[in-house]
Design a protein around this motif. Structure first.
Motif, PDB file in Angstrom:
ATOM      1  N   TYR A  64       0.830  -1.205   0.000  1.00  0.00           N
ATOM      2  CA  TYR A  64       0.000   0.000   0.000  1.00  0.00           C
ATOM      3  C   TYR A  64       0.868   1.261   0.000  1.00  0.00           C
ATOM      4  CZ  TYR A  64      -3.208   3.663   1.441  1.00  0.00           C
ATOM      5  OH  TYR A  64      -3.920   4.837   1.504  1.00  0.00           O
ATOM      6  N   ASP A  65       1.910   1.275   0.812  1.00  0.00           N
ATOM      7  CA  ASP A  65       2.802   2.436   0.848  1.00  0.00           C
ATOM      8  C   ASP A  65       3.455   2.673  -0.511  1.00  0.00           C
ATOM      9  OD1 ASP A  65       2.177   2.805   3.517  1.00  0.00           O
ATOM     10  OD2 ASP A  65       4.026   1.883   4.271  1.00  0.00           O
ATOM     11  N   THR A  66       3.823   1.600  -1.185  1.00  0.00           N
ATOM     12  CA  THR A  66       4.447   1.715  -2.511  1.00  0.00           C
ATOM     13  C   THR A  66       3.439   2.226  -3.534  1.00  0.00           C
ATOM     14  OG1 THR A  66       5.947  -0.098  -1.930  1.00  0.00           O
ATOM     15  CG2 THR A  66       5.763   0.468  -4.264  1.00  0.00           C
ATOM     16  N   ILE A  67       2.227   1.722  -3.472  1.00  0.00           N
ATOM     17  CA  ILE A  67       1.173   2.188  -4.390  1.00  0.00           C
ATOM     18  C   ILE A  67       0.941   3.683  -4.193  1.00  0.00           C
ATOM     19  CG2 ILE A  67      -1.326   2.076  -4.809  1.00  0.00           C
ATOM     20  CD1 ILE A  67      -1.038  -1.010  -4.433  1.00  0.00           C
ATOM     21  N   LYS A  68       0.841   4.129  -2.938  1.00  0.00           N
ATOM     22  CA  LYS A  68       0.640   5.561  -2.664  1.00  0.00           C
ATOM     23  C   LYS A  68       1.783   6.395  -3.242  1.00  0.00           C
ATOM     24  CE  LYS A  68       0.234   5.852   1.716  1.00  0.00           C
ATOM     25  NZ  LYS A  68       0.050   6.204   3.122  1.00  0.00           N
ATOM     26  N   THR A  69       2.998   5.902  -3.109  1.00  0.00           N
ATOM     27  CA  THR A  69       4.165   6.628  -3.609  1.00  0.00           C
ATOM     28  C   THR A  69       4.163   6.708  -5.137  1.00  0.00           C
ATOM     29  OG1 THR A  69       5.466   5.946  -1.701  1.00  0.00           O
ATOM     30  CG2 THR A  69       6.697   6.676  -3.640  1.00  0.00           C
ATOM     31  N   VAL A  70       3.853   5.611  -5.794  1.00  0.00           N
ATOM     32  CA  VAL A  70       3.890   5.556  -7.260  1.00  0.00           C
ATOM     33  C   VAL A  70       2.726   6.328  -7.885  1.00  0.00           C
ATOM     34  CG1 VAL A  70       3.699   3.983  -9.238  1.00  0.00           C
ATOM     35  CG2 VAL A  70       5.213   3.412  -7.338  1.00  0.00           C
ATOM     36  N   CYS A  71       1.604   6.389  -7.184  1.00  0.00           N
ATOM     37  CA  CYS A  71       0.405   7.025  -7.747  1.00  0.00           C
ATOM     38  C   CYS A  71       0.448   8.545  -7.622  1.00  0.00           C
ATOM     39  CB  CYS A  71      -0.860   6.459  -7.105  1.00  0.00           C
ATOM     40  SG  CYS A  71      -1.259   4.814  -7.690  1.00  0.00           S
ATOM     41  N   ASN A  72       1.359   9.127  -8.353  1.00  0.00           N
ATOM     42  CA  ASN A  72       1.407  10.575  -8.520  1.00  0.00           C
ATOM     43  C   ASN A  72       1.986  10.811  -9.909  1.00  0.00           C
ATOM     44  OD1 ASN A  72       4.375  11.149  -8.506  1.00  0.00           O
ATOM     45  ND2 ASN A  72       4.206  10.221  -6.483  1.00  0.00           N
TER      46      ASN A  72
END
Length: 152
Positions: A64-72
């Motif tokens: 989840y943390d990685t998804i949040k980081t990549v989703c920009n």
């Protein structure tokens, strides 16, 4: 929603990473991101070892943390692990970040593809085909929330 981002979801071995990379080759301005690969590079361990050493819950938090980081940003093609779309926070983040494509594949095809792969922690068991079928039944409801379903 940023419609120029592409997110690929689906069961293990359905071809998310392969299609992500092929799309990036064809779409010159797009960059591929494989969430599992990013996690492995960040932690310095394979996913199966993260599961064994820490736990699935620990892995899902990293995911989840990685998804949040990549989703920009824009012009991204993102391949996510088979279970990431089960997390409501990850699912909402991805659905709002771009167009989500569910790569739907036949159970027998999936089983054939994973039959020689012992690095899939949720399928490393006595009867992987049965485990795969149970996962598919469990995850299908959330996979169907994708913007599009592609029968591959």
């Amino acid at each position: 929603m940023r419609k120029n981002n592409i997110i690929l979801i689906g069961m293990p071995a359905c071809g998310k990473t392969y299609i992500c990379n092929k799309l990036a080759e064809k779409l010159n301005n797009y960059t591929p991101y494989d969430i599992d690969c990013i996690i492995e590079k960040t932690v310095g361990m394979e996913i199966s070892d993260i599961f064994k050493t820490y736990s699935e819950d620990y892995f899902r938090k990293l995911e989840y943390d990685t998804i949040k980081t990549v989703c920009n940003g824009e012009n991204k093609i993102i391949s996510i692990g088979g279970g990431a779309f089960e997390n409501p926070d990850s699912r909402n983040t991805l659905l709002n970040f771009g167009l989500v494509f569910y790569l739907k594949s036949d159970l027998d095809v999936l089983y054939y593809r994973i039959s020689k792969d012992n690095k899939r922690p949720l399928l490393n068991c006595k009867n992987p085909k049965e485990a795969l079928q149970k996962l598919l039944i469990k995850r299908e409801e959330n996979y169907k929330k994708a913007h599009y379903t592609l029968d591959i």
